[in-house]
Design a protein around this motif. Structure first.
Motif, PDB file in Angstrom:
ATOM      1  N   ASP A   1      11.211   8.270  -4.540  1.00  0.00           N
ATOM      2  CA  ASP A   1      12.294   7.346  -4.877  1.00  0.00           C
ATOM      3  C   ASP A   1      11.826   6.238  -5.820  1.00  0.00           C
ATOM      4  O   ASP A   1      10.650   5.879  -5.849  1.00  0.00           O
ATOM      5  CB  ASP A   1      12.864   6.713  -3.607  1.00  0.00           C
ATOM      6  N   ARG A   2      12.768   5.703  -6.539  1.00  0.00           N
ATOM      7  CA  ARG A   2      12.477   4.597  -7.457  1.00  0.00           C
ATOM      8  C   ARG A   2      12.595   3.276  -6.704  1.00  0.00           C
ATOM      9  O   ARG A   2      13.635   2.621  -6.704  1.00  0.00           O
ATOM     10  CB  ARG A   2      13.445   4.622  -8.638  1.00  0.00           C
ATOM     11  N   ILE A   3      11.533   2.911  -6.044  1.00  0.00           N
ATOM     12  CA  ILE A   3      11.521   1.658  -5.297  1.00  0.00           C
ATOM     13  C   ILE A   3      10.276   0.869  -5.668  1.00  0.00           C
ATOM     14  O   ILE A   3       9.268   1.432  -6.095  1.00  0.00           O
ATOM     15  CB  ILE A   3      11.536   1.901  -3.771  1.00  0.00           C
ATOM     16  N   MET A   4      10.385  -0.440  -5.512  1.00  0.00           N
ATOM     17  CA  MET A   4       9.246  -1.324  -5.716  1.00  0.00           C
ATOM     18  C   MET A   4       8.843  -1.878  -4.355  1.00  0.00           C
ATOM     19  O   MET A   4       9.632  -2.543  -3.682  1.00  0.00           O
ATOM     20  CB  MET A   4       9.614  -2.463  -6.666  1.00  0.00           C
ATOM     21  N   LEU A   5       7.638  -1.587  -3.942  1.00  0.00           N
ATOM     22  CA  LEU A   5       7.173  -2.033  -2.642  1.00  0.00           C
ATOM     23  C   LEU A   5       6.702  -3.480  -2.699  1.00  0.00           C
ATOM     24  O   LEU A   5       5.962  -3.872  -3.606  1.00  0.00           O
ATOM     25  CB  LEU A   5       6.018  -1.156  -2.156  1.00  0.00           C
ATOM     26  N   THR A   6       7.135  -4.280  -1.723  1.00  0.00           N
ATOM     27  CA  THR A   6       6.579  -5.620  -1.571  1.00  0.00           C
ATOM     28  C   THR A   6       5.211  -5.492  -0.911  1.00  0.00           C
ATOM     29  O   THR A   6       4.839  -4.424  -0.412  1.00  0.00           O
ATOM     30  CB  THR A   6       7.489  -6.486  -0.690  1.00  0.00           C
ATOM     31  N   ARG A   7       4.480  -6.591  -0.882  1.00  0.00           N
ATOM     32  CA  ARG A   7       3.163  -6.543  -0.245  1.00  0.00           C
ATOM     33  C   ARG A   7       3.299  -6.230   1.247  1.00  0.00           C
ATOM     34  O   ARG A   7       2.514  -5.467   1.802  1.00  0.00           O
ATOM     35  CB  ARG A   7       2.420  -7.868  -0.439  1.00  0.00           C
ATOM     36  N   GLU A   8       4.320  -6.823   1.881  1.00  0.00           N
ATOM     37  CA  GLU A   8       4.525  -6.554   3.311  1.00  0.00           C
ATOM     38  C   GLU A   8       4.817  -5.076   3.545  1.00  0.00           C
ATOM     39  O   GLU A   8       4.277  -4.457   4.469  1.00  0.00           O
ATOM     40  CB  GLU A   8       5.686  -7.400   3.842  1.00  0.00           C
ATOM     41  N   GLU A   9       5.665  -4.507   2.695  1.00  0.00           N
ATOM     42  CA  GLU A   9       5.963  -3.083   2.826  1.00  0.00           C
ATOM     43  C   GLU A   9       4.727  -2.249   2.523  1.00  0.00           C
ATOM     44  O   GLU A   9       4.482  -1.216   3.160  1.00  0.00           O
ATOM     45  CB  GLU A   9       7.101  -2.705   1.882  1.00  0.00           C
ATOM     46  N   GLY A  10       3.953  -2.705   1.546  1.00  0.00           N
ATOM     47  CA  GLY A  10       2.718  -1.998   1.222  1.00  0.00           C
ATOM     48  C   GLY A  10       1.765  -1.951   2.399  1.00  0.00           C
ATOM     49  O   GLY A  10       1.114  -0.930   2.649  1.00  0.00           O
ATOM     50  N   GLU A  11       1.687  -3.064   3.144  1.00  0.00           N
ATOM     51  CA  GLU A  11       0.843  -3.097   4.345  1.00  0.00           C
ATOM     52  C   GLU A  11       1.293  -2.015   5.329  1.00  0.00           C
ATOM     53  O   GLU A  11       0.471  -1.307   5.909  1.00  0.00           O
ATOM     54  CB  GLU A  11       0.932  -4.476   5.007  1.00  0.00           C
ATOM     55  N   SER A  12       2.606  -1.910   5.518  1.00  0.00           N
ATOM     56  CA  SER A  12       3.134  -0.905   6.446  1.00  0.00           C
ATOM     57  C   SER A  12       2.841   0.505   5.954  1.00  0.00           C
ATOM     58  O   SER A  12       2.470   1.387   6.740  1.00  0.00           O
ATOM     59  CB  SER A  12       4.651  -1.088   6.619  1.00  0.00           C
ATOM     60  N   VAL A  13       3.015   0.724   4.661  1.00  0.00           N
ATOM     61  CA  VAL A  13       2.780   2.057   4.102  1.00  0.00           C
ATOM     62  C   VAL A  13       1.306   2.436   4.205  1.00  0.00           C
ATOM     63  O   VAL A  13       0.965   3.581   4.525  1.00  0.00           O
ATOM     64  CB  VAL A  13       3.267   2.122   2.640  1.00  0.00           C
ATOM     65  N   ILE A  14       0.416   1.482   3.960  1.00  0.00           N
ATOM     66  CA  ILE A  14      -1.015   1.764   4.063  1.00  0.00           C
ATOM     67  C   ILE A  14      -1.390   2.105   5.508  1.00  0.00           C
ATOM     68  O   ILE A  14      -2.170   3.026   5.768  1.00  0.00           O
ATOM     69  CB  ILE A  14      -1.845   0.565   3.552  1.00  0.00           C
ATOM     70  N   ARG A  15      -0.836   1.354   6.461  1.00  0.00           N
ATOM     71  CA  ARG A  15      -1.098   1.682   7.870  1.00  0.00           C
ATOM     72  C   ARG A  15      -0.565   3.072   8.200  1.00  0.00           C
ATOM     73  O   ARG A  15      -1.187   3.845   8.936  1.00  0.00           O
ATOM     74  CB  ARG A  15      -0.457   0.638   8.783  1.00  0.00           C
ATOM     75  N   MET A  16       0.605   3.374   7.660  1.00  0.00           N
ATOM     76  CA  MET A  16       1.203   4.685   7.868  1.00  0.00           C
ATOM     77  C   MET A  16       0.301   5.780   7.294  1.00  0.00           C
ATOM     78  O   MET A  16       0.076   6.827   7.919  1.00  0.00           O
ATOM     79  CB  MET A  16       2.574   4.714   7.185  1.00  0.00           C
ATOM     80  N   ALA A  17      -0.230   5.534   6.108  1.00  0.00           N
ATOM     81  CA  ALA A  17      -1.127   6.503   5.476  1.00  0.00           C
ATOM     82  C   ALA A  17      -2.388   6.701   6.307  1.00  0.00           C
ATOM     83  O   ALA A  17      -2.870   7.827   6.475  1.00  0.00           O
ATOM     84  CB  ALA A  17      -1.484   6.026   4.067  1.00  0.00           C
ATOM     85  N   ALA A  18      -2.917   5.596   6.831  1.00  0.00           N
ATOM     86  CA  ALA A  18      -4.129   5.688   7.648  1.00  0.00           C
ATOM     87  C   ALA A  18      -3.883   6.514   8.906  1.00  0.00           C
ATOM     88  O   ALA A  18      -4.709   7.345   9.294  1.00  0.00           O
ATOM     89  CB  ALA A  18      -4.605   4.286   8.022  1.00  0.00           C
ATOM     90  N   LEU A  19      -2.737   6.288   9.544  1.00  0.00           N
ATOM     91  CA  LEU A  19      -2.402   7.054  10.746  1.00  0.00           C
ATOM     92  C   LEU A  19      -2.232   8.533  10.420  1.00  0.00           C
ATOM     93  O   LEU A  19      -2.671   9.407  11.170  1.00  0.00           O
ATOM     94  CB  LEU A  19      -1.118   6.504  11.371  1.00  0.00           C
ATOM     95  N   LEU A  20      -1.590   8.802   9.296  1.00  0.00           N
ATOM     96  CA  LEU A  20      -1.374  10.189   8.896  1.00  0.00           C
ATOM     97  C   LEU A  20      -2.694  10.891   8.635  1.00  0.00           C
ATOM     98  O   LEU A  20      -2.926  12.014   9.093  1.00  0.00           O
ATOM     99  CB  LEU A  20      -0.492  10.228   7.645  1.00  0.00           C
ATOM    100  N   LEU A  21      -3.587  10.213   7.914  1.00  0.00           N
ATOM    101  CA  LEU A  21      -4.890  10.812   7.629  1.00  0.00           C
ATOM    102  C   LEU A  21      -5.712  10.971   8.905  1.00  0.00           C
ATOM    103  O   LEU A  21      -6.465  11.928   9.052  1.00  0.00           O
ATOM    104  CB  LEU A  21      -5.647   9.959   6.615  1.00  0.00           C
ATOM    105  N   GLY A  22      -5.549  10.020   9.824  1.00  0.00           N
ATOM    106  CA  GLY A  22      -6.267  10.128  11.091  1.00  0.00           C
ATOM    107  C   GLY A  22      -5.848  11.361  11.865  1.00  0.00           C
ATOM    108  O   GLY A  22      -6.681  12.080  12.422  1.00  0.00           O
ATOM    109  N   ARG A  23      -4.535  11.621  11.898  1.00  0.00           N
ATOM    110  CA  ARG A  23      -4.044  12.816  12.590  1.00  0.00           C
ATOM    111  C   ARG A  23      -4.502  14.083  11.870  1.00  0.00           C
ATOM    112  O   ARG A  23      -4.853  15.081  12.489  1.00  0.00           O
ATOM    113  CB  ARG A  23      -2.518  12.792  12.675  1.00  0.00           C
ATOM    114  N   ALA A  24      -4.479  14.026  10.543  1.00  0.00           N
ATOM    115  CA  ALA A  24      -4.844  15.212   9.766  1.00  0.00           C
ATOM    116  C   ALA A  24      -6.323  15.551   9.889  1.00  0.00           C
ATOM    117  O   ALA A  24      -6.726  16.691   9.650  1.00  0.00           O
ATOM    118  CB  ALA A  24      -4.484  14.998   8.298  1.00  0.00           C
TER     119      ALA A  24
END
Length: 323
Positions: free
Chosen positions: A247-270
């Motif tokens: 999607d064409r969205i611009m992430l704020t820093r707060e949203e970026g923090e959430s996305v990075i945590r989400m990525a870390a959890l995903l990689l941890g499971r993988a």
């Protein structure tokens, strides 16, 4: 019947021996013959009603289970029959069999109206527990939804003959209903529904969250608003990252923090031992592509790698994200 069914044997057997005895009888006698004999013998005081409870657990016939729920001689038999009914609800062959045996929604309403308050509550609880079963999901949810509407007196639903105020018991059925009923009133932004409710309707719950974050029109909710879902669902994390990438969205820093945590959890499971190699590769590629697309993620990725080296520990992840 007299040569096969012996009350003296029934009285003297332990529960385990009695169960084996009933199994042998069911090889040569139909369930109704045994049922009628036990009911008559309990009524006359010839045997204890506990024997009937054992027979209910042994006999898997749907008609027998419903008959045991409806009889008024053995309370133990009714309790055990309710448990057996719940077990059958969870199986591919068992659900349609007990649904038809009880007479569908109308038959269920009639039977529940004859039960004690405690038995109605027990039946509702056993129906609730069927919500996470993987078999006959669509058929069972349709039945439970129609039953719940009827119990609550919804317009157009079959009439509930029971006038007792049992709404609190009826509500216990809702996780086994369709997602519209099960998730009604859930605060999607601040909580995850209770265990059974979420397990049964995770896909619908997560779809609602995605629609709120990435609406086709109207105001969107920030990704961070659904941080409470991250710990629960790797598939949800994957879906969100796919939308962040697409999607064409611009992430704020707060949203970026959430996305990075989400990525870390995903990689941890993988990275777990039981994860498939293609899942690991897919997750890594998705995270890398998101980091490349959104500058705020690239900065946060470097920061997190420095502060918490184990957070993004996949081999070559750093090289891929900066390539």
């Amino acid at each position: 019947m007299a040569t096969a069914l012996h009350n003296a044997v029934i009285r003297d057997h332990s529960c385990v021996s009695l169960a084996n005895y009933f199994r042998k009888l069911l090889l040569t006698l139909d369930w109704k013959t045994i049922f009628d004999h036990l009911i008559e013998s309990i009524s006359s005081g010839a045997i204890d009603n506990e024997a009937f409870g054992v027979w209910v657990f042994v006999c898997q016939n749907a008609d027998a289970i419903v008959a045991a729920m409806a009889q008024n001689v053995s309370a133990t038999g009714r309790r055990n029959a309710i448990k057996q009914f719940g077990r059958q609800l969870r199986t591919e062959a068992g659900f349609p069999a007990v649904r038809d045996a009880i007479g569908g929604v109308e038959g269920t309403l009639a039977l529940m109206s004859q039960m004690s308050v405690n038995e109605v509550d027990a039946l509702c609880r056993t129906m609730r527990r069927s919500s996470t079963a993987r078999a006959a999901v669509k058929l069972r949810q349709e039945y439970m939804s129609e039953l719940y509407h009827a119990l609550r007196g919804a317009p157009g639903a079959p009439r509930n003959p029971d006038t007792r105020p049992l709404g609190d018991s009826y509500k216990k059925i809702t996780p086994a209903c369709n997602a519209e009923i099960a998730l009604r009133g859930v605060d999607f932004l601040h909580c995850i529904p209770g265990g059974l409710r979420y397990q049964a309707h995770a896909a619908a719950y997560e779809a609602h969250a995605l629609a709120a974050m990435f609406p086709t029109e109207g105001e969107e909710q920030p990704v961070s608003a659904f941080a409470h879902l991250m710990e629960r669902s790797g598939s949800f994390n994957m879906l969100v990252l796919q939308r962040v990438l697409r999607d064409r969205i611009m992430l704020t820093r707060e949203e970026g923090e959430s996305v990075i945590r989400m990525a870390a959890l995903l990689l941890g499971r993988a990275s777990r031992k039981n994860a498939k190699d293609d899942m690991t590769e897919q997750a890594m590629r998705l995270v890398v592509d998101c980091i490349r697309k959104h500058p705020v993620l690239a900065g946060l990725h470097r920061k997190y790698r420095e502060e918490q080296p184990g957070l993004f520990c996949h081999r070559d992840l750093g090289e891929r994200s900066t390539a």
